[in-house]
Motif scaffolding. Structure first.
Motif: not given
Length: 81
Positions: A1-27
């Motif tokens: 089953m999907a990882r969603k909130d059954d009442i609001t329908g909210r789900k995971a967001l995509n973004g980036y983690r940023s290191s100290k040297s400002n390298n970006k990795t998807k998260h």
């Protein structure tokens, strides 16, 4: 089953983690989902829902009946309760 909130329908967001040297990795930012049972006095029954911690706080504040009524009216209710 999907990882969603059954009442609001909210789900995971995509973004980036940023290191100290400002390298970006998807998260993926997952929701803090909790599986909880709620008693609905109007229907005299228990229901099990997967809700986020934010939705759980709203239920504690307003009550499960009010939250379900608003979700039905808005059309975001994923699991028919």
């Amino acid at each position: 089953m999907a990882r969603k909130d059954d009442i609001t329908g909210r789900k995971a967001l995509n973004g980036y983690r940023s290191s100290k040297s400002n390298n970006k990795t998807k998260h993926k930012f997952e929701l803090n989902l909790q599986k909880r049972r709620f008693y609905i006095p109007e229907e005299d029954r228990w229901v099990t829902l997967k809700v986020s911690a934010k939705t759980l706080r709203t239920i504690n504040k307003k009550g499960i009946s009010e939250v379900l009524k608003k979700a039905r009216k808005k059309g975001t209710l994923l699991k028919e309760v």
